[in-house]
Design a protein around this motif. Structure first.
Motif, PDB file in Angstrom:
ATOM      1  N   ALA A 383       0.874  -6.378  -9.645  1.00  0.00           N
ATOM      2  CA  ALA A 383       0.718  -6.794  -8.836  1.00  0.00           C
ATOM      3  C   ALA A 383      -0.058  -5.832  -7.413  1.00  0.00           C
ATOM      4  O   ALA A 383      -0.600  -6.165  -6.192  1.00  0.00           O
ATOM      5  N   ILE A 384       0.443  -4.203  -7.134  1.00  0.00           N
ATOM      6  CA  ILE A 384      -0.722  -3.744  -6.888  1.00  0.00           C
ATOM      7  C   ILE A 384      -2.560  -4.399  -6.728  1.00  0.00           C
ATOM      8  O   ILE A 384      -2.859  -4.697  -5.498  1.00  0.00           O
ATOM      9  N   ASN A 385      -2.964  -4.088  -8.066  1.00  0.00           N
ATOM     10  CA  ASN A 385      -3.901  -4.622  -8.511  1.00  0.00           C
ATOM     11  C   ASN A 385      -4.465  -5.686  -7.722  1.00  0.00           C
ATOM     12  O   ASN A 385      -5.855  -6.508  -7.911  1.00  0.00           O
ATOM     13  N   LEU A 393       3.989   2.735  -6.239  1.00  0.00           N
ATOM     14  CA  LEU A 393       5.480   2.493  -6.334  1.00  0.00           C
ATOM     15  C   LEU A 393       5.873   3.582  -6.343  1.00  0.00           C
ATOM     16  O   LEU A 393       6.342   4.873  -6.699  1.00  0.00           O
ATOM     17  N   THR A 394       7.197   3.454  -5.939  1.00  0.00           N
ATOM     18  CA  THR A 394       8.661   3.740  -5.639  1.00  0.00           C
ATOM     19  C   THR A 394       9.035   4.213  -6.965  1.00  0.00           C
ATOM     20  O   THR A 394      10.177   2.538  -6.558  1.00  0.00           O
ATOM     21  N   ASP A 410       7.264  -1.741  -5.385  1.00  0.00           N
ATOM     22  CA  ASP A 410       5.314  -1.739  -4.521  1.00  0.00           C
ATOM     23  C   ASP A 410       5.122  -2.441  -3.572  1.00  0.00           C
ATOM     24  O   ASP A 410       6.510  -3.301  -2.987  1.00  0.00           O
ATOM     25  N   THR A 411       3.819  -2.201  -3.610  1.00  0.00           N
ATOM     26  CA  THR A 411       3.035  -2.718  -2.888  1.00  0.00           C
ATOM     27  C   THR A 411       2.299  -3.884  -2.640  1.00  0.00           C
ATOM     28  O   THR A 411       1.139  -3.851  -2.184  1.00  0.00           O
ATOM     29  N   GLY A 412       2.306  -4.243  -3.414  1.00  0.00           N
ATOM     30  CA  GLY A 412       1.590  -5.568  -4.438  1.00  0.00           C
ATOM     31  C   GLY A 412       1.770  -6.723  -3.533  1.00  0.00           C
ATOM     32  O   GLY A 412       2.633  -7.059  -2.517  1.00  0.00           O
ATOM     33  N   PRO A 462       6.210  -9.779   0.666  1.00  0.00           N
ATOM     34  CA  PRO A 462       4.765  -9.284   0.539  1.00  0.00           C
ATOM     35  C   PRO A 462       4.655  -8.008   0.858  1.00  0.00           C
ATOM     36  O   PRO A 462       4.922  -7.407   1.907  1.00  0.00           O
ATOM     37  N   GLY A 463       4.282  -6.653  -0.106  1.00  0.00           N
ATOM     38  CA  GLY A 463       3.847  -5.590   0.782  1.00  0.00           C
ATOM     39  C   GLY A 463       4.932  -4.621  -0.061  1.00  0.00           C
ATOM     40  O   GLY A 463       5.367  -3.487   0.278  1.00  0.00           O
TER      41      GLY A 463
END
Length: 486
Positions: A383-385, A393-394, A410-412, A462-463
């Motif tokens: 998702a981040i990629n 990633l937390t 995640d911030t994906g 999102p994010g």
């Protein structure tokens, strides 16, 4: 729980879709061997109890629930005539555990047509032999397929982990090889320099003092502080100036090594005080080899320690030397998985650990939980990629409603609302063809819910996407595989 017995009418049960194709003789047998029961609002049967009856609703409202941790979660509610539940697998006999897979209750006075499990099994075998064989094949075929798919998914994960582990092991191994080669060279030069010093105009007292300084130097190297680039540059300038002032050639080359080792001009002053001025350059050069030797040995120690940690993480991850079911520390499992997958993060994905270390150990199947962590971390990285490959990633643990929470954030790009209800379905994937099997989340759901009696859910914008796993703090029941009952 037993209900109130009522008359059974062949005409009435013929209107149920299960029995609409039966002839009068068959309907008559059903009424003779079965019964009609009326239940007041409340429980009919409880999950886990022996499955003794097959229920078909004639009128009323039924609610099915499944136990997740210590809670009963509603999985179905209907007033449709003819829905059925209970001992639906009685035709399989002793080949499977005959227990109710969910709890059934009614919310209003409800009538059921009821068959005992034995009668239901006999009728299935006698009236529908071909259908029974087909159902047996589907049931056991599905179990075998799920087992094969699970093994395949584990092999895919193992292949990915093996590639990452090989890469992670190669770096410290290569560093250790390089450091060993450099160390061999430095020791040879140290022996040469020592022979030069021994042949020089050193008094016995000076040599003893120099060796004492060498011992103290080795101790200082072991305690060297970590400096910022600016601090290191400033110290290098000061030491380089001192070396130049004392006629020692190549001071600019020696200064970075001394700074890295945590040495300063006070140490150099002690060296200068221990020997005569004309032999100071040789003494400083010899001590430089001592410093380099200590630094190289530290590098080898760091490299071999990292290799050992990686091997320990691999053992922890695979659980090869441990019992399948045990009381485990989820933080150890999370750390081993993160270390095994560290090669996927690169420098652009930051990993943040928010652990509550006061949490108790929990009864679990550690190797299978590691597979859950792997699937969720792999999805987070993807998702981040998908949004440029840079993000966070937390991994968080906490106590929530008397259960242990493990959360992966995640911030994906997030999970779109329209597919959120399907992500745990088998073979559903949003990854490109060839990159995902669509089984990771399905297998994760089965491991968490079926094997650990926990729950798994997703919250996403999102994010900010968060997969939340709740695990019971007390021992789970034996491995079960609930089936749909209505």
């Amino acid at each position: 729980m037993s209900g109130q017995l009522m008359p059974c009418s062949p005409q009435e049960i013929s209107t149920l879709f299960l029995f609409e194709k039966l002839d009068q003789e068959q309907l008559g047998r059903l009424c003779r061997d079965g019964r009609v029961e009326r239940f007041e609002p409340g429980p009919v049967y409880t999950e886990g109890d022996p499955a003794t009856c097959f229920y078909v609703m004639l009128e009323g409202t039924v609610v099915l629930s499944h136990r997740v941790g210590g809670d009963d979660v509603e999985v179905g509610r209907t007033s449709q005539r003819g829905v059925y539940a209970g001992a639906m697998q009685a035709y399989l006999g002793d080949r499977v555990r005959q227990a109710y897979n969910q709890s059934l209750r009614v919310t209003e006075p409800t009538r059921f047509f009821v068959l005992s499990a034995d009668t239901f099994a006999d009728i299935m075998q006698e009236w529908f032999p071909m259908a029974t064989h087909l159902l047996e094949g589907l049931f056991f075929g599905s179990k075998n397929m799920q087992r094969a798919i699970g093994q395949r998914e584990r092999l895919l994960a193992l292949g990915s982990l093996s590639a990452g582990l090989t890469h992670e092991l190669n770096n410290p191994a290569a560093a250790s090889v390089r450091a060993t080669a450099a160390l061999r060279e430095r020791v040879a030069k140290m022996r040469h320099k020592l022979s030069v010093i021994a042949a020089g105009p050193y008094s016995r007292e000076a040599l003893v003092g120099l060796i004492e300084i060498q011992e103290r130097t080795a101790e200082l190297v072991a305690k060297a502080p970590t400096l910022s680039p600016l601090e290191a540059a400033d110290r290098e300038d000061v030491i380089s100036d001192w070396l130049d002032d004392h006629g020692i050639p190549d001071g600019w080359r020696l200064a970075p090594t001394f700074v890295q080792a945590g040495l300063d001009v006070d140490w150099l002053d002690q060296v200068a005080a221990a020997v005569d001025e004309e032999v100071l350059p040789g003494a400083v050069g010899w001590l430089n080899y001592t410093v380099e030797t200590e630094l190289l040995m530290d590098e080898i120690d760091d490299s071999t320690t990292r290799i050992s940690r990686l091997v320990d993480a691999a053992k922890q991850y695979s659980q090869l030397d441990r019992a399948p079911y045990q009381v485990a520390d989820v933080h150890e499992l999370l750390d081993s998985t993160l270390l095994m997958l560290s090669g996927k993060f690169g420098e652009r994905i930051r990993v943040v650990k928010e652990y509550d270390r006061t949490l108790p150990r929990v009864p679990a199947y550690p190797a299978e939980l590691n597979q859950v962590w792997t699937n969720l971390i792999d999805n987070a990285v993807s998702a981040i990629n998908s949004v440029g490959g840079e993000g966070t990633l937390t991994v968080r643990t906490a106590l929530e409603n008397d259960q242990l929470l493990v959360e992966f954030g995640d911030t994906g790009a997030g999970v779109p609302q329209e597919i959120r209800g399907r992500i745990f379905d088998p073979f559903f994937t949003t990854k490109p063809v060839g990159e995902g099997t669509g089984l990771g989340l399905d297998i994760s759901w089965r491991i968490v819910v079926n094997k650990h009696h926990g729950s798994i859910e997703v919250e996403s914008v999102p994010g900010d996407t968060r997969f939340r796993i709740l695990l019971p703090l007390t021992a789970a029941d034996p491995d079960t595989t609930p089936e749909e009952a209505v």
